[in-house]
Write an enzyme that holds these catalytic residues in place. Sequence first.
Site, short mmCIF file in Angstrom:
data_model
loop_
_atom_site.label_atom_id
_atom_site.label_comp_id
_atom_site.label_asym_id
_atom_site.label_seq_id
_atom_site.Cartn_x
_atom_site.Cartn_y
_atom_site.Cartn_z
N ALA A 55 0.78 -1.24 0.00
CA ALA A 55 0.00 0.00 0.00
C ALA A 55 0.81 1.29 0.00
O ALA A 55 0.31 2.33 -0.42
CB ALA A 55 -0.92 0.00 1.21
N PRO A 62 3.24 4.44 -0.73
CA PRO A 62 2.87 5.46 0.27
C PRO A 62 1.38 5.78 0.36
O PRO A 62 1.01 6.75 1.02
CB PRO A 62 3.65 6.69 -0.21
CG PRO A 62 3.72 6.53 -1.69
CD PRO A 62 3.82 5.04 -1.95
N GLY A 63 0.54 4.99 -0.30
CA GLY A 63 -0.89 5.13 -0.03
C GLY A 63 -1.69 5.82 -1.13
O GLY A 63 -2.88 6.10 -0.93
N ASP A 92 1.72 -3.02 4.30
CA ASP A 92 3.03 -2.83 3.66
C ASP A 92 4.09 -3.43 4.57
O ASP A 92 3.97 -3.41 5.79
CB ASP A 92 3.34 -1.35 3.38
CG ASP A 92 4.34 -1.20 2.23
OD1 ASP A 92 3.92 -0.95 1.09
OD2 ASP A 92 5.57 -1.36 2.49
N ASP A 139 4.15 -8.83 6.00
CA ASP A 139 4.55 -9.40 4.71
C ASP A 139 3.29 -9.92 4.02
O ASP A 139 2.69 -10.88 4.49
CB ASP A 139 5.56 -10.54 4.98
CG ASP A 139 6.04 -11.18 3.69
OD1 ASP A 139 5.54 -10.80 2.61
OD2 ASP A 139 6.91 -12.06 3.77
N ASP A 172 -0.38 -4.05 -5.95
CA ASP A 172 0.40 -3.04 -6.70
C ASP A 172 1.86 -3.41 -6.42
O ASP A 172 2.49 -2.86 -5.53
CB ASP A 172 0.04 -1.65 -6.18
CG ASP A 172 0.66 -0.54 -7.01
OD1 ASP A 172 1.06 -0.80 -8.16
OD2 ASP A 172 0.77 0.59 -6.48
N CYS A 201 4.36 -0.76 -12.26
CA CYS A 201 4.81 0.37 -13.08
C CYS A 201 6.01 -0.11 -13.90
O CYS A 201 7.03 0.55 -13.98
CB CYS A 201 5.14 1.59 -12.23
SG CYS A 201 6.34 1.30 -10.94
C1 LIG Z 1 4.75 -0.03 -6.04
S1 LIG Z 1 4.90 0.28 -4.35
C2 LIG Z 1 3.20 0.53 -3.90
C3 LIG Z 1 2.65 1.90 -4.22
C4 LIG Z 1 1.30 2.15 -3.58
N1 LIG Z 1 0.35 1.11 -3.90
C5 LIG Z 1 0.73 3.50 -3.93
O1 LIG Z 1 -0.10 3.59 -4.84
O2 LIG Z 1 1.08 4.48 -3.29
C6 LIG Z 1 5.21 -1.32 -3.71
C7 LIG Z 1 5.17 -1.41 -2.20
O3 LIG Z 1 5.26 -2.79 -1.88
C8 LIG Z 1 5.88 -2.91 -0.62
N2 LIG Z 1 6.29 -4.32 -0.45
C9 LIG Z 1 7.37 -4.97 -0.97
N3 LIG Z 1 7.36 -6.25 -0.59
C10 LIG Z 1 6.26 -6.44 0.16
C11 LIG Z 1 5.70 -7.55 0.86
N4 LIG Z 1 6.30 -8.75 0.82
N5 LIG Z 1 4.57 -7.37 1.57
C12 LIG Z 1 3.98 -6.15 1.62
N6 LIG Z 1 4.46 -5.06 0.99
C13 LIG Z 1 5.58 -5.20 0.26
C14 LIG Z 1 7.01 -1.89 -0.69
O4 LIG Z 1 7.42 -1.52 0.61
C15 LIG Z 1 6.33 -0.75 -1.46
O5 LIG Z 1 5.83 0.21 -0.56
#
Ligand SMILES: C[S@@+](CC[C@H](N)C(=O)[O-])C[C@H]1O[C@@H](n2cnc3c(N)ncnc32)[C@H](O)[C@@H]1O
Length: 438
Positions: A259, A261-262, A280, A306, A325, A378
């Site tokens: 999620a 930075p949201g 996250d 996780d 995402d 992305c």
């Molecule tokens: C592409 S960014 C998400 C952007 C967000 N959805 C937004 O729109 O603002 C991917 C996110 O996945 C998180 N992440 C990576 N591995 C993860 C895991 N195993 N479980 C949960 N979050 C994870 C990262 O910390 C990062 O914040």
Amino acid sequence: MPTPTGAEPRLVAARAAAAVLDRGQALDEALAAPLEALDQGRDRALARRLALALMRDWPAADGLVRHLLRRKPARRDRLIHFILALALVELRQAREPAHAIVHVAVEVAGLAGLTRLRGLANAVLRAYLRRQDELKTFGQDDPVQEYGYPAWLIERIRLDWPDQWRAILIAGNQAPPLWLRVNRRYWSLDAARRALTEAGLESDPAPALPDALMLRRRVAIADLPGFAKGGLSVQDGAAQATVEYLRLQPGLRMLDACAAPGGKSAHALERCDLELTAVDIDARRLARVASTLDRIGLSARLVQGDAADPSGWWDGHAFDRILVDAPCSASGVIRRHPDIRWLRRARDLDPLTDLQARLLGALWPLLKPGGILVYATCSILREENERQISSFLEQHADARALPPVRLPGQRQSVGCQILPAEAGLDGFYHVAIERLHG
Ligand SMILES: C[S@@+](CC[C@H](N)C(=O)[O-])C[C@H]1O[C@@H](n2cnc3c(N)ncnc32)[C@H](O)[C@@H]1O
């Protein structure tokens, strides 16, 4: 002799480039504190613009410095390499008079404590100016120098997009537009647009993206009308498309599994009242979800955990909607973050595709029959996108990809791909997958 502006912003840019290229730090992180320390907004903008330009033109600038310097500088003098590379980028861009660029680069060397190398800096840059015609074609037969990307990434993009790879690389070197998301709980798209016009900011709506406005010029975020109260947020139109794939209705129970930075959690909640859980793995980034939602006056259950191991945080109640995402190569947003091309390595891809597959596999059982999981990246690399999803669909008989909604992008064998700069958008991949009953 007058200088176009001070040496300080250039030193900030050169140091930030060294942090990215020598130490693997993200550019935004490397710039954050030094930019704050600069007094003038004009200097901050210049430092940022130059650091971004150096990221885009690094192979050619780096190659030229090596070519022009007879001897490699001692390790403790390494910064001179970046100061010279930056000056060469400026000379190639020719936005300021050449003599002023040389003069200020010499000043930067002094400011950096490299006083004994001021003469060298002057000599190297003057040699470049003398040989400019001969050096104009420097590196032109090498795609790495011509386009400014590492060879491995050029090769991956070329393999995946044999007809579009050059256009993709060129698009990644252009400054992106500023996209806004209008919170239609706060005001209508028209009212937001009028407020922007009154603030001297012309904007354009985007077909099929009902909350989006694209600004015709860039502006400091804090100066946006309605920003502090959550009426506007900054979010690329391609990221905004994600909410359309979710087919939201009030009262649904939704999981945003990655999620921070949201941005997408906030967008979903602006659209309708939802019972939203935002997960996250990164506690520091999760705190940014809290502040994003706070600013807009929205709320969700925030969980640090996780997503690939729900046993640590799931309460056992299935979700109507799940958004994955996923962490990815970010190869679709290189125009926004030009440092990504140097920070990502070819060897990062296997662990990333493995994590994406694990996230999908672990989260699928949390979806109600009839519910929808949306997978987004992305990225423009097929192994993170349609190949990832094809393999997921092969392994899950109760999963069916829904046809793409009518949005910008190109339909793939499964899901939809927006290429960088297509309709002014970032590169993004989306697919909505329905869980079949029984
Ligand atoms: C592409 S960014 C998400 C952007 C967000 N959805 C937004 O729109 O603002 C991917 C996110 O996945 C998180 N992440 C990576 N591995 C993860 C895991 N195993 N479980 C949960 N979050 C994870 C990262 O910390 C990062 O914040």
